[in-house]
Write an enzyme that holds these catalytic residues in place. Sequence first.
Site, PDB file in Angstrom:
ATOM      1  N   GLY A  10      10.554  32.501  42.099  1.00  0.00           N
ATOM      2  CA  GLY A  10       9.489  33.473  41.715  1.00  0.00           C
ATOM      3  C   GLY A  10       8.406  32.650  40.912  1.00  0.00           C
ATOM      4  O   GLY A  10       8.497  31.200  40.814  1.00  0.00           O
ATOM      5  N   ILE A  12       6.702  32.447  38.203  1.00  0.00           N
ATOM      6  CA  ILE A  12       7.015  31.764  36.936  1.00  0.00           C
ATOM      7  C   ILE A  12       8.335  30.636  36.861  1.00  0.00           C
ATOM      8  O   ILE A  12       8.060  29.520  36.241  1.00  0.00           O
ATOM      9  CB  ILE A  12       7.085  32.735  35.652  1.00  0.00           C
ATOM     10  CG1 ILE A  12       6.007  33.582  35.449  1.00  0.00           C
ATOM     11  CG2 ILE A  12       7.435  32.087  34.353  1.00  0.00           C
ATOM     12  CD1 ILE A  12       5.968  34.655  34.446  1.00  0.00           C
ATOM     13  N   ASP A  36      23.195  38.477  40.637  1.00  0.00           N
ATOM     14  CA  ASP A  36      22.171  39.763  40.612  1.00  0.00           C
ATOM     15  C   ASP A  36      22.307  40.190  38.882  1.00  0.00           C
ATOM     16  O   ASP A  36      23.438  40.413  38.321  1.00  0.00           O
ATOM     17  CB  ASP A  36      23.162  40.831  41.519  1.00  0.00           C
ATOM     18  CG  ASP A  36      22.544  42.028  41.161  1.00  0.00           C
ATOM     19  OD1 ASP A  36      21.418  42.203  40.672  1.00  0.00           O
ATOM     20  OD2 ASP A  36      22.780  43.037  41.984  1.00  0.00           O
ATOM     21  N   ALA A  60      12.194  39.923  37.984  1.00  0.00           N
ATOM     22  CA  ALA A  60      11.676  41.257  37.916  1.00  0.00           C
ATOM     23  C   ALA A  60      11.490  41.886  39.168  1.00  0.00           C
ATOM     24  O   ALA A  60      11.535  41.011  40.261  1.00  0.00           O
ATOM     25  CB  ALA A  60      10.425  41.257  37.031  1.00  0.00           C
ATOM     26  N   TYR A  61      11.694  43.114  39.430  1.00  0.00           N
ATOM     27  CA  TYR A  61      11.221  43.858  40.394  1.00  0.00           C
ATOM     28  C   TYR A  61       9.641  43.969  40.160  1.00  0.00           C
ATOM     29  O   TYR A  61       9.050  44.873  39.322  1.00  0.00           O
ATOM     30  CB  TYR A  61      11.933  45.093  40.246  1.00  0.00           C
ATOM     31  CG  TYR A  61      11.333  45.852  41.566  1.00  0.00           C
ATOM     32  CD1 TYR A  61      12.418  46.098  42.680  1.00  0.00           C
ATOM     33  CD2 TYR A  61      10.088  46.677  41.534  1.00  0.00           C
ATOM     34  CE1 TYR A  61      12.107  47.143  43.717  1.00  0.00           C
ATOM     35  CE2 TYR A  61       9.720  47.634  42.633  1.00  0.00           C
ATOM     36  CZ  TYR A  61      10.848  47.678  43.787  1.00  0.00           C
ATOM     37  OH  TYR A  61      10.262  48.611  44.768  1.00  0.00           O
ATOM     38  N   TYR A 125       6.811  51.286  37.816  1.00  0.00           N
ATOM     39  CA  TYR A 125       6.890  49.755  37.301  1.00  0.00           C
ATOM     40  C   TYR A 125       6.678  49.553  35.967  1.00  0.00           C
ATOM     41  O   TYR A 125       7.479  49.105  35.106  1.00  0.00           O
ATOM     42  CB  TYR A 125       5.905  48.843  38.151  1.00  0.00           C
ATOM     43  CG  TYR A 125       5.871  47.532  37.569  1.00  0.00           C
ATOM     44  CD1 TYR A 125       6.754  46.555  38.129  1.00  0.00           C
ATOM     45  CD2 TYR A 125       4.510  47.104  36.921  1.00  0.00           C
ATOM     46  CE1 TYR A 125       6.622  45.204  37.528  1.00  0.00           C
ATOM     47  CE2 TYR A 125       4.481  45.713  36.769  1.00  0.00           C
ATOM     48  CZ  TYR A 125       5.428  44.919  36.948  1.00  0.00           C
ATOM     49  OH  TYR A 125       5.522  43.501  36.567  1.00  0.00           O
TER      50      TYR A 125
END
Length: 297
Positions: A10, A12, A36, A60-61, A125
């Site tokens: 991702g 970051i 997971d 994160a999602y 979210y």
Amino acid sequence: MRVLVIGRTGQIATELLPRLAAAGHEAVALEPPEFDLTDAGQVAAAFARHRPEAVVNCAAYTAVDRAEEERDLAFAVNATGPRLLGEAAAEAGVPVVHYSTDYVFDGSKAAPYTEADPPNPVGVYGASKLAGEQALHAAQPRSVTLRTAWVCSPHGNNFVKTMLRFGRERPEMRVVADQHGAPTFAADLAAAAVALLPRLAAASAGDPVFGVTHLTGMPYTTWHGFAEAIFAGAARRGQTAPQLTAITTAEYPTKARRPANSRLDCTRAARVLGLPPQDWRAGLERCLDALMKGSAA
Ligand SMILES: NC(=O)c1ccc[n+]([C@@H]2O[C@H](COP(=O)([O-])OP(=O)(O)OC[C@H]3O[C@@H](n4cnc5c(N)ncnc54)[C@H](OP(=O)(O)O)[C@@H]3O)[C@@H](O)[C@H]2O)c1
């Protein structure tokens, strides 16, 4: 220190891993399919195997609109995940750095939000991220949550990359000018975690370093103002700028509502954590250099 990083590719995490290595830390980064975060057994196994001395949760999602239809998945990753991490970290006696979002607020305040302002998310979210902050700190009080906004970097999906792509394809761009906030470069958020780690390791529960702290770039702007800066920077590197038109949020409907005011007051980050907000315009220059290397006319 041995640092367990959750999330590997991702925005970051990609910036964090080389910075951890450069600072002499030993990092292990985990993400699907091999790991997971929503699986308690896998979290416990990761702690047992890697015996971390600190944890940084970059996972994160983050699909804000899709979250409206995937509530369970958003809550699993953004709320259950941080709880499981917090529980494992508390048992191991190690601190956690976590990231959260301006979307925990409804955006109705006329001034920048401080950490004392009551959250009131307007979408799934934001609600899932708020639940995650709360669950993490309840499980492991020796945690720092950096609430941030408008994250960009040369990697993954973000506003800078979207603007550059559309700017190449379209003669005109319409960008929302009534949502206020501050772009934040993932490199600066990664550097913040690296700077915090030694202090967290030494601090006991109750130390003011722990808790929720706002950290974004500065100065505040709008998406339209950010787009102007992106196209000006791209033009300096040889890309023809599209015509930019300011529109309202009402003219650009999305599945999830966005807060009109995403400005986070970052005073506490500077005062208590020693992390003054970084000028996003400098971050943008570095990001454009990385993305447009060799493309100058
Ligand atoms: N992007 C923004 O504008 C923004 C704004 C405010 C706050 N934030 C916060 O900043 C943080 C980092 O955001 P980002 O933009 O770097 O996110 P990102 O680029 O979307 O990366 C998310 C990472 O989470 C991993 N992940 C997803 N589900 C997972 C699971 N079940 N187990 C383990 N890893 C999982 C992903 O791996 P896969 O790719 O393999 O799924 C990916 O590496 C998040 O806490 C986010 O909420 C972001």
